[in-house]
Write a protein that holds these residues in place. Structure first.
Motif, mmCIF file in Angstrom:
data_model
loop_
_atom_site.group_PDB
_atom_site.id
_atom_site.type_symbol
_atom_site.label_atom_id
_atom_site.label_comp_id
_atom_site.label_asym_id
_atom_site.label_seq_id
_atom_site.Cartn_x
_atom_site.Cartn_y
_atom_site.Cartn_z
ATOM 1 N N VAL A 219 54.694 31.564 63.751
ATOM 2 C CA VAL A 219 53.681 31.272 62.745
ATOM 3 C C VAL A 219 52.497 32.234 62.828
ATOM 4 C CG1 VAL A 219 51.993 29.527 62.023
ATOM 5 C CG2 VAL A 219 54.322 28.858 62.560
ATOM 6 N N ALA A 220 52.073 32.580 64.017
ATOM 7 C CA ALA A 220 50.859 33.382 64.190
ATOM 8 C C ALA A 220 50.923 34.736 63.476
ATOM 9 C CB ALA A 220 50.553 33.554 65.668
ATOM 10 N N PRO A 221 51.980 35.538 63.625
ATOM 11 C CA PRO A 221 51.999 36.817 62.913
ATOM 12 C C PRO A 221 52.013 36.657 61.391
ATOM 13 C CG PRO A 221 53.655 36.824 64.632
ATOM 14 C CD PRO A 221 53.113 35.448 64.552
ATOM 15 N N LEU A 222 52.685 35.624 60.901
ATOM 16 C CA LEU A 222 52.684 35.390 59.455
ATOM 17 C C LEU A 222 51.285 35.051 58.951
ATOM 18 C CD1 LEU A 222 55.973 33.353 58.980
ATOM 19 C CD2 LEU A 222 55.485 35.619 58.099
ATOM 20 N N TYR B 34 40.488 43.938 59.787
ATOM 21 C CA TYR B 34 39.516 44.493 60.733
ATOM 22 C C TYR B 34 39.250 45.942 60.362
ATOM 23 C CZ TYR B 34 37.352 45.831 65.154
ATOM 24 O OH TYR B 34 36.481 46.288 66.096
ATOM 25 N N ASN B 35 38.030 46.241 59.982
ATOM 26 C CA ASN B 35 37.628 47.592 59.556
ATOM 27 C C ASN B 35 38.543 48.142 58.466
ATOM 28 O OD1 ASN B 35 35.460 47.675 61.287
ATOM 29 N ND2 ASN B 35 36.559 48.752 62.893
ATOM 30 N N TRP C 142 49.080 44.371 60.812
ATOM 31 C CA TRP C 142 50.138 45.253 61.313
ATOM 32 C C TRP C 142 49.640 46.687 61.510
ATOM 33 C CZ3 TRP C 142 53.668 42.795 63.620
ATOM 34 C CH2 TRP C 142 54.041 41.525 63.191
ATOM 35 N N GLN C 143 48.750 47.161 60.646
ATOM 36 C CA GLN C 143 48.173 48.491 60.838
ATOM 37 C C GLN C 143 47.347 48.529 62.124
ATOM 38 O OE1 GLN C 143 45.972 48.815 57.202
ATOM 39 N NE2 GLN C 143 47.617 49.916 56.132
ATOM 40 N N HIS C 144 46.583 47.459 62.351
ATOM 41 C CA HIS C 144 45.759 47.388 63.556
ATOM 42 C C HIS C 144 46.631 47.329 64.818
ATOM 43 C CE1 HIS C 144 42.098 46.607 65.769
ATOM 44 N NE2 HIS C 144 42.675 45.573 66.350
ATOM 45 N N LYS D 221 48.009 50.747 65.624
ATOM 46 C CA LYS D 221 46.986 51.583 66.266
ATOM 47 C C LYS D 221 46.808 51.216 67.731
ATOM 48 C CE LYS D 221 45.278 53.881 62.691
ATOM 49 N NZ LYS D 221 45.304 55.308 62.566
ATOM 50 N N ILE D 222 46.782 49.920 68.018
ATOM 51 C CA ILE D 222 46.614 49.479 69.400
ATOM 52 C C ILE D 222 47.782 49.962 70.259
ATOM 53 C CG2 ILE D 222 46.670 47.435 70.894
ATOM 54 C CD1 ILE D 222 44.955 46.023 68.821
ATOM 55 N N ILE D 223 48.998 49.807 69.762
ATOM 56 C CA ILE D 223 50.183 50.240 70.520
ATOM 57 C C ILE D 223 50.176 51.753 70.688
ATOM 58 C CG2 ILE D 223 52.700 50.420 70.413
ATOM 59 C CD1 ILE D 223 52.617 47.582 69.129
#
Length: 128
Positions: free
Chosen positions: A59-62, A70-71, A76-78, A81-83
């Motif tokens: 549920v959380a990713p959906l 964020y900015n 998914w884009q964020h 970037k983190i990965i």
């Protein structure tokens, strides 16, 4: 020609139902459906508590896909970037010629000291 807009118009967001825009509404329905489906399928087999724990990572990713921003980046884009910055970022390398020269001078001095100590040992053995 100047056209002044009200501050309310600049922050206007179109809402479809209950203050949610279309993207948020679709992903909230999907997340509720996925969570409810997971809990109902697993309730008889593992119990309510464990089925809720299993449903949470579904549920959380959906839900974050619909609501997280964020900015200017979506969830998914964020996460991409983190990965990327966590695992695929090259380290910065500092190179200074002066430091390299100091290292070579230091190593030469150390070699000279070792040679001198060997010579001194040989002299001391000859005197004895």
């Amino acid at each position: 020609m100047e056209i002044e807009l009200s501050e309310d118009l600049q922050h206007y967001k179109e809402s479809i139902a209950m203050g949610l825009n279309a993207k948020q509404l679709i992903y909230s329905i999907l997340s509720i459906g996925a969570g409810a489906g997971t809990v109902l399928l697993l309730y008889d087999k593992i119990g309510i508590t464990a089925s809720c724990y299993v449903a949470t990572p579904i549920v959380a990713p959906l839900a974050l896909t619909g609501f997280y921003n964020y900015n200017g980046l979506t969830f998914w884009q964020h996460m991409k970037k983190i990965i990327k910055f966590s695992f695929f970022n090259r380290p910065l390398v500092f190179y200074n010629r002066a430091i390299e020269e100091m290292k070579t001078e230091y190593l030469l001095e150390e070699k000279n000291k070792v040679k001198e100590t060997k010579k001194n040992r040989k002299r001391n053995k000859k005197k004895e």
